[in-house]
Design a protein around this motif. Structure first.
Motif, short mmCIF file in Angstrom:
data_model
loop_
_atom_site.label_atom_id
_atom_site.label_comp_id
_atom_site.label_asym_id
_atom_site.label_seq_id
_atom_site.Cartn_x
_atom_site.Cartn_y
_atom_site.Cartn_z
N ALA A 408 62.33 29.48 43.92
CA ALA A 408 62.46 29.60 45.38
C ALA A 408 61.92 30.96 45.84
CB ALA A 408 63.89 29.37 45.83
N TRP A 409 62.36 31.45 46.98
CA TRP A 409 61.79 32.67 47.55
C TRP A 409 62.02 33.92 46.69
CZ3 TRP A 409 58.10 33.47 50.85
CH2 TRP A 409 57.94 34.73 51.42
N PRO A 410 63.16 34.08 46.02
CA PRO A 410 63.31 35.27 45.15
C PRO A 410 62.21 35.40 44.11
CG PRO A 410 65.45 34.28 45.51
CD PRO A 410 64.43 33.33 46.12
N GLY A 411 61.65 34.28 43.63
CA GLY A 411 60.54 34.36 42.69
C GLY A 411 59.31 34.99 43.32
N VAL A 412 59.04 34.65 44.59
CA VAL A 412 57.90 35.23 45.31
C VAL A 412 58.12 36.73 45.52
CG1 VAL A 412 56.55 35.16 47.43
CG2 VAL A 412 57.42 33.03 46.43
N VAL A 413 59.35 37.11 45.89
CA VAL A 413 59.66 38.52 46.11
C VAL A 413 59.53 39.31 44.80
CG1 VAL A 413 61.47 40.16 46.77
CG2 VAL A 413 61.13 38.06 48.10
N GLY A 414 59.94 38.71 43.69
CA GLY A 414 59.78 39.37 42.41
C GLY A 414 58.32 39.65 42.08
N MET A 415 57.46 38.67 42.36
CA MET A 415 56.02 38.86 42.16
C MET A 415 55.50 40.01 43.03
SD MET A 415 52.96 36.23 43.25
CE MET A 415 53.26 36.64 44.99
N CYS A 416 55.92 40.06 44.29
CA CYS A 416 55.49 41.12 45.20
C CYS A 416 55.96 42.49 44.71
CB CYS A 416 56.04 40.86 46.60
SG CYS A 416 55.37 39.39 47.41
N ALA A 417 57.22 42.58 44.29
CA ALA A 417 57.76 43.86 43.84
C ALA A 417 57.02 44.38 42.62
CB ALA A 417 59.26 43.72 43.55
N ALA A 418 56.73 43.50 41.66
CA ALA A 418 56.02 43.91 40.45
C ALA A 418 54.63 44.44 40.79
CB ALA A 418 55.93 42.74 39.48
N SER A 419 53.94 43.78 41.71
CA SER A 419 52.58 44.21 42.07
C SER A 419 52.61 45.54 42.83
CB SER A 419 51.92 43.13 42.94
OG SER A 419 51.80 41.91 42.23
N LEU A 420 53.55 45.70 43.73
CA LEU A 420 53.64 46.94 44.52
C LEU A 420 54.00 48.12 43.64
CD1 LEU A 420 55.48 45.51 47.65
CD2 LEU A 420 53.11 46.29 47.55
N ILE A 421 54.90 47.92 42.69
CA ILE A 421 55.25 49.00 41.77
C ILE A 421 54.05 49.38 40.92
CG2 ILE A 421 56.66 49.57 39.75
CD1 ILE A 421 58.89 47.88 41.03
N ALA A 422 53.26 48.39 40.52
CA ALA A 422 52.04 48.67 39.74
C ALA A 422 51.07 49.54 40.54
CB ALA A 422 51.38 47.37 39.32
N VAL A 423 50.94 49.28 41.85
CA VAL A 423 50.07 50.10 42.69
C VAL A 423 50.61 51.53 42.78
CG1 VAL A 423 49.13 50.42 45.01
CG2 VAL A 423 49.25 48.13 44.03
N LEU A 424 51.92 51.67 42.89
CA LEU A 424 52.52 53.01 42.92
C LEU A 424 52.18 53.78 41.65
CD1 LEU A 424 56.07 52.33 44.42
CD2 LEU A 424 54.27 53.71 45.44
N VAL A 425 52.29 53.12 40.50
CA VAL A 425 51.98 53.77 39.23
C VAL A 425 50.50 54.16 39.18
CG1 VAL A 425 51.86 53.45 36.74
CG2 VAL A 425 53.86 52.63 38.01
N LEU A 426 49.63 53.25 39.58
CA LEU A 426 48.19 53.54 39.59
C LEU A 426 47.87 54.75 40.47
CD1 LEU A 426 46.52 50.02 39.90
CD2 LEU A 426 46.17 51.65 38.04
N THR A 427 48.49 54.79 41.63
CA THR A 427 48.20 55.86 42.58
C THR A 427 48.75 57.20 42.10
OG1 THR A 427 48.32 54.23 44.36
CG2 THR A 427 48.39 56.54 45.00
N LEU A 428 49.95 57.20 41.54
CA LEU A 428 50.57 58.44 41.08
C LEU A 428 49.89 59.02 39.86
CD1 LEU A 428 54.35 57.53 41.52
CD2 LEU A 428 53.09 59.29 42.79
N THR A 429 49.34 58.16 39.00
CA THR A 429 48.74 58.64 37.76
C THR A 429 47.24 58.89 37.88
OG1 THR A 429 48.40 56.35 37.01
CG2 THR A 429 50.44 57.45 36.35
N GLY A 430 46.63 58.51 38.99
CA GLY A 430 45.19 58.66 39.14
C GLY A 430 44.81 59.89 39.94
N ALA A 431 43.59 60.36 39.73
CA ALA A 431 43.07 61.47 40.51
C ALA A 431 42.85 61.01 41.94
CB ALA A 431 41.76 61.98 39.91
N PRO A 432 43.17 61.82 42.94
CA PRO A 432 42.94 61.41 44.33
C PRO A 432 41.46 61.32 44.64
CG PRO A 432 43.60 63.71 44.24
CD PRO A 432 43.75 63.16 42.85
#
Length: 439
Positions: A408-432
């Motif tokens: 149901a909808w919690p599965g969709v939210v879980g997918m969104c959260a995992a992707s957004l956290i991955a972007v945070l990691v990419l941005t924090l660990t990469g050169a600006p």
């Protein structure tokens, strides 16, 4: 002869044409997204299969963005944009008459091929036609056009379906798209009819003619990073005293952290495409059971993205792209969490925050991917970014349907959260990279 600096009228016409082209193609890009329950019931298919009417179009776009980016310098950016908007609208007119779900998916795939010609070309066309000072703002306006088109795609189709059925809703959207396409062709008429003549002049007089003496859209084979005017303020790179010499270009530009930019777009679009694909299905189930027209009104949330992209240029003069992206991902995470609450008001607030955060990340990443860099073909880089971006849409639409069926909808939210956290990691660990803080 021209000085290479377009007049204000020419600049406005160029921006207006690309803005309307974005509206025209995005009007038909997502037209089935809000009708998935109706399509599923009409053809007797399951949810993941119905979601292929969204995924097929985006997969086609992803497959043909790079080929179209390579074709544009040969036939002209303006011609490719004009042809794309017209063909996409004509295919949209065929869509309501498809008798089987297989044929529906095939036509949607062909639509994606036609639509790809516009995003593969639009930002490069702007970078060739416009002064660098107005380029970030113009890209924001173009993306705003995409946002408006995406909004109207769901909204117009859904509202028209209330009165005309889902077949009539698709036909209505197709007619509106065709009208916008004809306006785009009219705005681009000077480039459409002058390309062949001007290219002949360039080919026969390459020694005596300065490339800036011709219409920038006609010297499309030139490297936009060769001159200072092509480099947006704040993005210039010191060549170490090498003068005009540029590093050799790579077939797939990944230098300078560009792979992080591509992956950012991919992950962001998994979130945005997946959440909005299944939003209508959720709202048409218990406890709300909203109609297609009522669900369509929820896509007015897209206006949040229009505001964000329009003002992104101002934000970029005060803050780095890294800071803006980090803020966007945090905002989107908060919004995704709010959508878990079974309240229409809270869901609207949550989707609005998710939309704002997505566009903060996407607008900066797309501009960074298309910015001029030594040894990087900005047109190809932009096309690669959009390729992985629309692959993210395809994966998000299909994966969200699968997760919704199982969790149901919690599965969709879980997918969104995992992707957004991955972007945070990419941005924090990469050169600006990309936009930098400027005075």
């Amino acid at each position: 002869m021209s000085t290479g600096e377009p007049s204000p009228t020419s600049t406005r016409r160029t921006v207006a044409a690309v803005f309307l082209a974005g509206i025209a193609v995005f009007l038909v890009l997502y037209e089935t997204q809000g009708l998935l329950p109706a399509i599923r019931d009409a053809y007797g298919i399951d949810g993941p299969t119905a979601s292929l009417t969204v995924s097929a179009t985006n997969v086609a776009m992803a497959c043909f963005l790079i080929p179209f980016s390579m074709l544009a310098p040969r036939i002209g950016h303006a011609r490719q944009i004009g042809a794309g908007v017209i063909v996409a609208a004509i295919l949209a007119l065929i869509l309501p008459f498809t008798p089987t779900p297989e044929l529906l998916i095939v036509v949607r795939f062909l639509q994606g091929v036609a639509i790809a010609s516009v995003p593969a070309t639009a930002m490069a066309y702007l970078s060739l036609r416009l002064p660098p000072a107005v380029l970030p703002g113009a890209i924001g306006v173009y993306i705003a056009g995409n946002t408006i088109g995406g909004l109207c795609s769901r909204l117009l189709t859904g509202l028209a379906s209330e009165f005309l059925g889902w077949h009539g809703g698709l036909a209505f959207t197709a007619v509106v798209s065709l009208i916008f396409g004809l306006i785009v062709v009219w705005l681009l008429r000077h480039d459409l009819f002058s390309t062949a003549r001007s290219r002949a002049v360039v080919d026969t007089d390459t020694v005596d003619s300065d490339p800036t003496d011709t219409d920038p859209t006609l010297t499309e084979a030139a490297d936009p990073s060769d001159g200072n005017d092509a480099v947006p303020a704040g993005d210039k790179t010191d060549d170490g005293g090498a003068g005009s010499a540029q590093p050799p270009r790579r077939a797939i530009p990944l230098r300078g952290g560009l792979w992080r930019i591509y992956l950012t777009g991919f992950l962001c679009m998994i979130v945005f495409g997946g959440s909005f694909t299944m939003l209508g299905t959720r709202l048409q189930q218990d406890p709300w059971r909203l109609s297609e027209g009522a669900v369509a009104l929820f896509f007015l949330i897209y206006l949040v993205g229009t505001v964000v992209t329009t003002y992104y240029g101002r934000l970029a003069t005060k803050f780095s792209r890294t800071r803006i992206t980090l803020a966007g991902m945090v905002i989107a995470l908060a919004g995704a969490g709010l959508t878990l609450v079974d309240s229409l008001v809270v869901i609207i607030i949550g989707m609005s925050l998710l939309t704002a955060g997505f566009f903060l990340g996407h607008t900066g990443a797309s501009a960074a991917a298309s910015a001029a860099r030594p040894g990087v073909d900005s047109t190809r880089s932009s096309a690669i970014y959009l390729t992985v971006y629309y692959l993210g849409t395809s994966l998000g639409a299909w994966l969200s349907a699968v997760l919704f069926s199982d969790f149901a909808w919690p599965g969709v939210v879980g997918m969104c959260a995992a992707s957004l956290i991955a972007v945070l990691v990419l941005t924090l660990t990469g050169a600006p990279i990309g936009f930098r803080k400027r005075n």
